[in-house]
Design a protein around this motif. Sequence first.
Motif, PDB file in Angstrom:
ATOM      1  N   ASP A   1      -0.889   8.967   5.381  1.00  0.00           N
ATOM      2  CA  ASP A   1      -1.571   8.128   4.403  1.00  0.00           C
ATOM      3  C   ASP A   1      -1.929   6.771   5.016  1.00  0.00           C
ATOM      4  O   ASP A   1      -1.713   6.529   6.200  1.00  0.00           O
ATOM      5  N   TRP A   2      -2.444   5.874   4.171  1.00  0.00           N
ATOM      6  CA  TRP A   2      -2.898   4.578   4.679  1.00  0.00           C
ATOM      7  C   TRP A   2      -2.913   3.533   3.570  1.00  0.00           C
ATOM      8  O   TRP A   2      -2.737   3.835   2.384  1.00  0.00           O
ATOM      9  N   PHE A   3      -3.139   2.309   3.952  1.00  0.00           N
ATOM     10  CA  PHE A   3      -3.414   1.218   3.029  1.00  0.00           C
ATOM     11  C   PHE A   3      -4.780   0.642   3.367  1.00  0.00           C
ATOM     12  O   PHE A   3      -5.188   0.629   4.536  1.00  0.00           O
ATOM     13  N   LEU A   4      -5.486   0.163   2.341  1.00  0.00           N
ATOM     14  CA  LEU A   4      -6.763  -0.512   2.526  1.00  0.00           C
ATOM     15  C   LEU A   4      -6.641  -1.966   2.090  1.00  0.00           C
ATOM     16  O   LEU A   4      -5.918  -2.282   1.150  1.00  0.00           O
ATOM     17  N   CYS A   5      -7.350  -2.840   2.782  1.00  0.00           N
ATOM     18  CA  CYS A   5      -7.427  -4.239   2.371  1.00  0.00           C
ATOM     19  C   CYS A   5      -8.782  -4.780   2.797  1.00  0.00           C
ATOM     20  O   CYS A   5      -9.511  -4.127   3.544  1.00  0.00           O
ATOM     21  N   ASN A   6      -9.126  -5.953   2.313  1.00  0.00           N
ATOM     22  CA  ASN A   6     -10.360  -6.614   2.723  1.00  0.00           C
ATOM     23  C   ASN A   6      -9.984  -7.899   3.448  1.00  0.00           C
ATOM     24  O   ASN A   6      -9.592  -8.882   2.826  1.00  0.00           O
ATOM     25  N   LEU A   7     -10.074  -7.867   4.768  1.00  0.00           N
ATOM     26  CA  LEU A   7      -9.642  -9.010   5.570  1.00  0.00           C
ATOM     27  C   LEU A   7     -10.480 -10.261   5.302  1.00  0.00           C
ATOM     28  O   LEU A   7     -10.000 -11.376   5.455  1.00  0.00           O
ATOM     29  N   LYS A   8     -11.731 -10.071   4.893  1.00  0.00           N
ATOM     30  CA  LYS A   8     -12.607 -11.222   4.651  1.00  0.00           C
ATOM     31  C   LYS A   8     -12.299 -11.914   3.330  1.00  0.00           C
ATOM     32  O   LYS A   8     -12.506 -13.113   3.197  1.00  0.00           O
ATOM     33  N   GLU A   9     -11.806 -11.143   2.357  1.00  0.00           N
ATOM     34  CA  GLU A   9     -11.585 -11.713   1.028  1.00  0.00           C
ATOM     35  C   GLU A   9     -10.107 -11.966   0.729  1.00  0.00           C
ATOM     36  O   GLU A   9      -9.725 -13.072   0.368  1.00  0.00           O
TER      37      GLU A   9
ATOM     38  N   VAL B   1      -4.187  -1.560  -1.040  1.00  0.00           N
ATOM     39  CA  VAL B   1      -4.399  -0.428  -1.943  1.00  0.00           C
ATOM     40  C   VAL B   1      -4.028   0.843  -1.195  1.00  0.00           C
ATOM     41  O   VAL B   1      -4.554   1.106  -0.109  1.00  0.00           O
ATOM     42  N   LYS B   2      -3.125   1.641  -1.755  1.00  0.00           N
ATOM     43  CA  LYS B   2      -2.646   2.847  -1.075  1.00  0.00           C
ATOM     44  C   LYS B   2      -3.700   3.946  -1.119  1.00  0.00           C
ATOM     45  O   LYS B   2      -4.332   4.188  -2.150  1.00  0.00           O
ATOM     46  N   GLY B   3      -3.897   4.583   0.010  1.00  0.00           N
ATOM     47  CA  GLY B   3      -4.787   5.735   0.102  1.00  0.00           C
ATOM     48  C   GLY B   3      -3.998   6.958   0.516  1.00  0.00           C
ATOM     49  O   GLY B   3      -3.126   6.869   1.385  1.00  0.00           O
ATOM     50  N   TYR B   4      -4.275   8.088  -0.107  1.00  0.00           N
ATOM     51  CA  TYR B   4      -3.485   9.294   0.134  1.00  0.00           C
ATOM     52  C   TYR B   4      -4.333  10.358   0.844  1.00  0.00           C
ATOM     53  O   TYR B   4      -5.422  10.701   0.389  1.00  0.00           O
ATOM     54  N   ALA B   5      -3.811  10.860   1.937  1.00  0.00           N
ATOM     55  CA  ALA B   5      -4.509  11.901   2.681  1.00  0.00           C
ATOM     56  C   ALA B   5      -4.505  13.208   1.903  1.00  0.00           C
ATOM     57  O   ALA B   5      -3.536  13.536   1.232  1.00  0.00           O
ATOM     58  N   ASN B   6      -5.606  13.926   2.011  1.00  0.00           N
ATOM     59  CA  ASN B   6      -5.714  15.253   1.392  1.00  0.00           C
ATOM     60  C   ASN B   6      -6.655  16.067   2.264  1.00  0.00           C
ATOM     61  O   ASN B   6      -7.872  15.893   2.216  1.00  0.00           O
ATOM     62  N   LEU B   7      -6.088  16.927   3.068  1.00  0.00           N
ATOM     63  CA  LEU B   7      -6.874  17.655   4.058  1.00  0.00           C
ATOM     64  C   LEU B   7      -7.932  18.545   3.430  1.00  0.00           C
ATOM     65  O   LEU B   7      -9.075  18.589   3.885  1.00  0.00           O
ATOM     66  N   SER B   8      -7.576  19.252   2.372  1.00  0.00           N
ATOM     67  CA  SER B   8      -8.523  20.181   1.762  1.00  0.00           C
ATOM     68  C   SER B   8      -9.735  19.466   1.173  1.00  0.00           C
ATOM     69  O   SER B   8     -10.834  20.018   1.126  1.00  0.00           O
ATOM     70  N   LYS B   9      -9.536  18.223   0.737  1.00  0.00           N
ATOM     71  CA  LYS B   9     -10.649  17.447   0.175  1.00  0.00           C
ATOM     72  C   LYS B   9     -11.331  16.552   1.212  1.00  0.00           C
ATOM     73  O   LYS B   9     -12.283  15.849   0.900  1.00  0.00           O
ATOM     74  N   GLY B  10     -10.827  16.576   2.434  1.00  0.00           N
ATOM     75  CA  GLY B  10     -11.446  15.770   3.482  1.00  0.00           C
ATOM     76  C   GLY B  10     -11.041  14.309   3.444  1.00  0.00           C
ATOM     77  O   GLY B  10     -11.727  13.463   4.026  1.00  0.00           O
ATOM     78  N   TYR B  11      -9.926  14.000   2.775  1.00  0.00           N
ATOM     79  CA  TYR B  11      -9.463  12.616   2.730  1.00  0.00           C
ATOM     80  C   TYR B  11      -8.654  12.336   3.994  1.00  0.00           C
ATOM     81  O   TYR B  11      -7.432  12.457   4.028  1.00  0.00           O
TER      82      TYR B  11
END
Length: 251
Positions: free
Chosen positions: A120-128, A134-144
């Motif tokens: 999995d991963w986290f997302l952020c906006n370095l500029k703002e 924000v947590k992002g969840y991997a899902n291989l079947s959906k291409g995440y």
Amino acid sequence: MTQIHPKLSIITIVLNNKSFLKHTIESVINQTYSNIEYIVIDGGSTDGSVELIQSYGSKINTWVSEKDSGIYNAINKGVSLATGEWICILNAGDRLVNENTINHLFKDPISKEIQVVYGDWFLCNLKENPEVLVKGYANLSKGYLLHQSLVYRASLHKNRGPYLETKKLIISDYIFLRSIDEKHYQYVDMAISINDNSGVSSQSWSLEQKVAFDFILGKVSFQYMVKRILFERMPDFSKKIVQLLLKFRSN
């Protein structure tokens, strides 16, 4: 089984991104995992990025600064220099979650049948606001899948060649990864990276390319492709309303 502490080549590409590059470099060189080869490919920066790279001395194993023809041309340069059994692409602005990330990733031996280890991963906006994650969840079947939050065997390039290099395509890494049979993937229940979502690959047209490619592969239906593309083209406010309605409906 493969060795417990395989060599990992981490590749970072950068072009005039000195401020965010520091985050990336620090996250790599501070890893407690000892068998890391760090490669930085600069596209001919003029903002001080090169001087920053030089300031880290021997902590960066290999670095190059020269003009390139695009993102994947730069990544391919890094791949051609890599000597590790595994590869991770961590571009300027992205960083590993903490200093123990790679240690946790390779804590157990990995079967030879496994070609990609992802999480999995986290997302952020370095500029703002770089502190809001924000947590992002991997899902291989959906291409995440995000290339920052996975490692793959370097030998895949010997069999499949380098990344595609075209100016109109920003998903060459996705095409490369999705061409690998899902049985060769292994999920790890952990967040691997923190990624800057203000870059070009975070734009809606990038996701549209991914969904269209999945449709070509037969991984998603035509209806699903159309719905995803229409949703991405909605204004942010409209997206939030749709998400709230879906959440309410599921409860």
